[in-house]
Design a protein around this motif. Structure first.
Motif, PDB file in Angstrom:
ATOM      1  N   TRP A  68       0.785  -1.231   0.054  1.00  0.00           N
ATOM      2  CA  TRP A  68      -0.147   0.145  -0.148  1.00  0.00           C
ATOM      3  C   TRP A  68       0.901   1.329  -0.081  1.00  0.00           C
ATOM      4  O   TRP A  68       0.418   2.101  -0.658  1.00  0.00           O
ATOM      5  CB  TRP A  68      -0.829  -0.115   1.424  1.00  0.00           C
ATOM      6  CG  TRP A  68      -0.442   0.285   2.639  1.00  0.00           C
ATOM      7  CD1 TRP A  68       0.175  -0.483   3.297  1.00  0.00           C
ATOM      8  CD2 TRP A  68      -0.115   1.417   3.281  1.00  0.00           C
ATOM      9  NE1 TRP A  68       0.939  -0.051   4.354  1.00  0.00           N
ATOM     10  CE2 TRP A  68       0.445   1.282   4.187  1.00  0.00           C
ATOM     11  CE3 TRP A  68      -0.399   2.870   2.729  1.00  0.00           C
ATOM     12  CZ2 TRP A  68       1.035   2.168   5.250  1.00  0.00           C
ATOM     13  CZ3 TRP A  68       0.016   4.025   3.554  1.00  0.00           C
ATOM     14  CH2 TRP A  68       0.690   3.641   4.792  1.00  0.00           C
ATOM     15  N   PHE A  69       1.991   1.211   0.796  1.00  0.00           N
ATOM     16  CA  PHE A  69       2.865   2.441   0.828  1.00  0.00           C
ATOM     17  C   PHE A  69       3.509   2.621  -0.354  1.00  0.00           C
ATOM     18  O   PHE A  69       3.900   3.739  -0.882  1.00  0.00           O
ATOM     19  CB  PHE A  69       3.663   2.100   2.195  1.00  0.00           C
ATOM     20  CG  PHE A  69       4.594   3.452   2.381  1.00  0.00           C
ATOM     21  CD1 PHE A  69       3.940   4.735   2.771  1.00  0.00           C
ATOM     22  CD2 PHE A  69       6.124   3.480   2.065  1.00  0.00           C
ATOM     23  CE1 PHE A  69       4.640   5.808   3.173  1.00  0.00           C
ATOM     24  CE2 PHE A  69       6.781   4.756   2.619  1.00  0.00           C
ATOM     25  CZ  PHE A  69       5.923   5.752   2.905  1.00  0.00           C
ATOM     26  N   MET A  70       4.130   1.360  -1.368  1.00  0.00           N
ATOM     27  CA  MET A  70       4.620   1.590  -2.474  1.00  0.00           C
ATOM     28  C   MET A  70       3.833   2.207  -3.414  1.00  0.00           C
ATOM     29  O   MET A  70       4.048   3.030  -4.208  1.00  0.00           O
ATOM     30  CB  MET A  70       4.884   0.393  -2.975  1.00  0.00           C
ATOM     31  CG  MET A  70       5.718   0.111  -4.425  1.00  0.00           C
ATOM     32  SD  MET A  70       5.976  -1.415  -4.919  1.00  0.00           S
ATOM     33  CE  MET A  70       4.205  -2.360  -5.011  1.00  0.00           C
ATOM     34  N   TYR A  71       2.355   1.909  -3.565  1.00  0.00           N
ATOM     35  CA  TYR A  71       1.342   2.460  -4.566  1.00  0.00           C
ATOM     36  C   TYR A  71       1.308   3.915  -4.075  1.00  0.00           C
ATOM     37  O   TYR A  71       1.146   4.726  -4.834  1.00  0.00           O
ATOM     38  CB  TYR A  71       0.186   1.559  -4.490  1.00  0.00           C
ATOM     39  CG  TYR A  71       0.487   0.226  -5.301  1.00  0.00           C
ATOM     40  CD1 TYR A  71       0.844   0.086  -6.401  1.00  0.00           C
ATOM     41  CD2 TYR A  71       0.213  -0.907  -4.228  1.00  0.00           C
ATOM     42  CE1 TYR A  71       1.015  -1.327  -7.017  1.00  0.00           C
ATOM     43  CE2 TYR A  71       0.173  -2.069  -4.941  1.00  0.00           C
ATOM     44  CZ  TYR A  71       0.595  -2.361  -6.302  1.00  0.00           C
ATOM     45  OH  TYR A  71       0.833  -3.584  -6.772  1.00  0.00           O
ATOM     46  N   LEU A  72       1.188   3.989  -2.709  1.00  0.00           N
ATOM     47  CA  LEU A  72       0.954   5.463  -2.280  1.00  0.00           C
ATOM     48  C   LEU A  72       1.991   6.419  -2.706  1.00  0.00           C
ATOM     49  O   LEU A  72       2.088   7.597  -3.473  1.00  0.00           O
ATOM     50  CB  LEU A  72       0.699   5.752  -0.810  1.00  0.00           C
ATOM     51  CG  LEU A  72       0.698   7.024  -0.363  1.00  0.00           C
ATOM     52  CD1 LEU A  72      -0.828   7.746  -0.771  1.00  0.00           C
ATOM     53  CD2 LEU A  72       0.799   6.877   1.174  1.00  0.00           C
ATOM     54  N   THR A  73       3.357   6.006  -2.465  1.00  0.00           N
ATOM     55  CA  THR A  73       4.434   6.802  -3.009  1.00  0.00           C
ATOM     56  C   THR A  73       4.441   7.000  -4.387  1.00  0.00           C
ATOM     57  O   THR A  73       4.858   8.087  -4.634  1.00  0.00           O
ATOM     58  CB  THR A  73       5.723   6.170  -2.434  1.00  0.00           C
ATOM     59  OG1 THR A  73       5.720   5.949  -1.037  1.00  0.00           O
ATOM     60  CG2 THR A  73       7.041   6.977  -2.580  1.00  0.00           C
ATOM     61  N   GLY A  74       4.391   5.974  -5.158  1.00  0.00           N
ATOM     62  CA  GLY A  74       4.242   5.956  -6.564  1.00  0.00           C
ATOM     63  C   GLY A  74       3.293   6.895  -7.190  1.00  0.00           C
ATOM     64  O   GLY A  74       3.569   7.749  -8.143  1.00  0.00           O
ATOM     65  N   GLY A  75       1.843   6.866  -6.594  1.00  0.00           N
ATOM     66  CA  GLY A  75       1.147   7.862  -6.936  1.00  0.00           C
ATOM     67  C   GLY A  75       1.256   9.405  -6.621  1.00  0.00           C
ATOM     68  O   GLY A  75       0.988  10.340  -7.205  1.00  0.00           O
ATOM     69  N   LEU A  76       1.860   9.689  -5.377  1.00  0.00           N
ATOM     70  CA  LEU A  76       2.255  10.717  -5.211  1.00  0.00           C
ATOM     71  C   LEU A  76       3.494  11.268  -6.129  1.00  0.00           C
ATOM     72  O   LEU A  76       3.441  12.332  -6.412  1.00  0.00           O
ATOM     73  CB  LEU A  76       2.930  10.771  -3.588  1.00  0.00           C
ATOM     74  CG  LEU A  76       1.736  10.734  -2.575  1.00  0.00           C
ATOM     75  CD1 LEU A  76       2.300  10.723  -1.204  1.00  0.00           C
ATOM     76  CD2 LEU A  76       0.791  12.060  -2.689  1.00  0.00           C
ATOM     77  N   GLU A  77       4.431  10.488  -6.470  1.00  0.00           N
ATOM     78  CA  GLU A  77       5.310  10.833  -7.423  1.00  0.00           C
ATOM     79  C   GLU A  77       4.802  11.364  -8.798  1.00  0.00           C
ATOM     80  O   GLU A  77       5.245  12.071  -9.461  1.00  0.00           O
ATOM     81  CB  GLU A  77       6.528   9.777  -7.435  1.00  0.00           C
ATOM     82  CG  GLU A  77       7.353   9.858  -6.182  1.00  0.00           C
ATOM     83  CD  GLU A  77       8.254   8.265  -6.252  1.00  0.00           C
ATOM     84  OE1 GLU A  77       9.393   8.374  -5.434  1.00  0.00           O
ATOM     85  OE2 GLU A  77       8.103   7.601  -7.018  1.00  0.00           O
ATOM     86  N   LEU A  78       4.004  10.521  -9.291  1.00  0.00           N
ATOM     87  CA  LEU A  78       3.328  10.637 -10.728  1.00  0.00           C
ATOM     88  C   LEU A  78       2.576  12.111 -10.356  1.00  0.00           C
ATOM     89  O   LEU A  78       2.465  12.818 -11.505  1.00  0.00           O
ATOM     90  CB  LEU A  78       2.257   9.664 -11.017  1.00  0.00           C
ATOM     91  CG  LEU A  78       1.616   9.698 -12.213  1.00  0.00           C
ATOM     92  CD1 LEU A  78       2.781   9.881 -13.493  1.00  0.00           C
ATOM     93  CD2 LEU A  78       1.014   8.558 -12.671  1.00  0.00           C
ATOM     94  N   ALA A  79       1.674  12.269  -9.386  1.00  0.00           N
ATOM     95  CA  ALA A  79       0.754  13.273  -9.301  1.00  0.00           C
ATOM     96  C   ALA A  79       2.057  14.651  -8.908  1.00  0.00           C
ATOM     97  O   ALA A  79       1.442  15.582  -9.961  1.00  0.00           O
ATOM     98  CB  ALA A  79       0.020  13.364  -7.908  1.00  0.00           C
ATOM     99  N   GLY A  80       2.995  14.478  -8.255  1.00  0.00           N
ATOM    100  CA  GLY A  80       3.844  15.592  -8.495  1.00  0.00           C
ATOM    101  C   GLY A  80       4.588  15.998  -9.667  1.00  0.00           C
ATOM    102  O   GLY A  80       4.882  17.141  -9.857  1.00  0.00           O
ATOM    103  N   ALA A  81       4.850  14.952 -10.479  1.00  0.00           N
ATOM    104  CA  ALA A  81       5.671  15.315 -11.669  1.00  0.00           C
ATOM    105  C   ALA A  81       4.675  15.795 -12.593  1.00  0.00           C
ATOM    106  O   ALA A  81       5.005  16.753 -13.613  1.00  0.00           O
ATOM    107  CB  ALA A  81       5.978  13.633 -12.138  1.00  0.00           C
TER     108      ALA A  81
END
Length: 149
Positions: A68-81
């Motif tokens: 869950w934390f991996m997907y959250l981090t990936g989602g935050l990175e994509l949204a930030g990008a």
């Protein structure tokens, strides 16, 4: 017009043109940096987390938070990008990435023995520069939010 006034006017125009050119070059350099960082944060950083690549899954298992934390981090990175290339969101995105880099640094030092701890430090400094240069965009965004509230 006197000779002195003509020289002063000429010098003022030259300084204005030079300042505008320098400002334009600076803007383009920062914009290019934003695009490069957005691509970096979206493709080699967020994508493996979002698709659940084994290397990302192993790293997050070692951290101890799980998928869950991996997907959250990936989602935050994509949204930030994505936000990094949207002018009014670029400063806020850079600030958010600075926070993410603090977490990445702490994780690198505590979980992974500091092997790649310099990477988040370098990115923190670069995102800090972008946040500083784009601070007017952050102020505009804040003004828009205040206006709506």
């Amino acid at each position: 017009m006197s000779a002195t006034a003509a020289v002063t006017t000429s010098n003022t125009a030259a300084v204005t043109t030079s300042g505008t050119t320098r400002s334009r070059r600076s803007h383009l350099a920062v914009r290019t940096l934003q695009i490069v960082l957005a691509l970096f944060m979206a493709i080699p950083s967020a994508a493996p987390k979002l698709i659940g690549h084994s290397s990302a899954a192993e790293s997050f298992d070692k951290i101890g938070f799980g998928d869950w934390f991996m997907y959250l981090t990936g989602g935050l990175e994509l949204a930030g990008a994505i936000a990094l290339v949207i002018p009014i969101l670029s400063g806020l995105s850079a600030l958010a990435f600075m926070g993410l880099m603090i977490g990445a640094f702490i994780t690198q030092v505590t979980v992974f023995d500091g092997q790649y701890a310099i990477t988040p430090v370098i990115l923190f400094v670069i995102f800090g520069g972008i946040a500083w240069v784009r601070r007017n965009h952050t102020a505009e965004l804040l003004a828009l939010v205040r206006k709506r509230l």
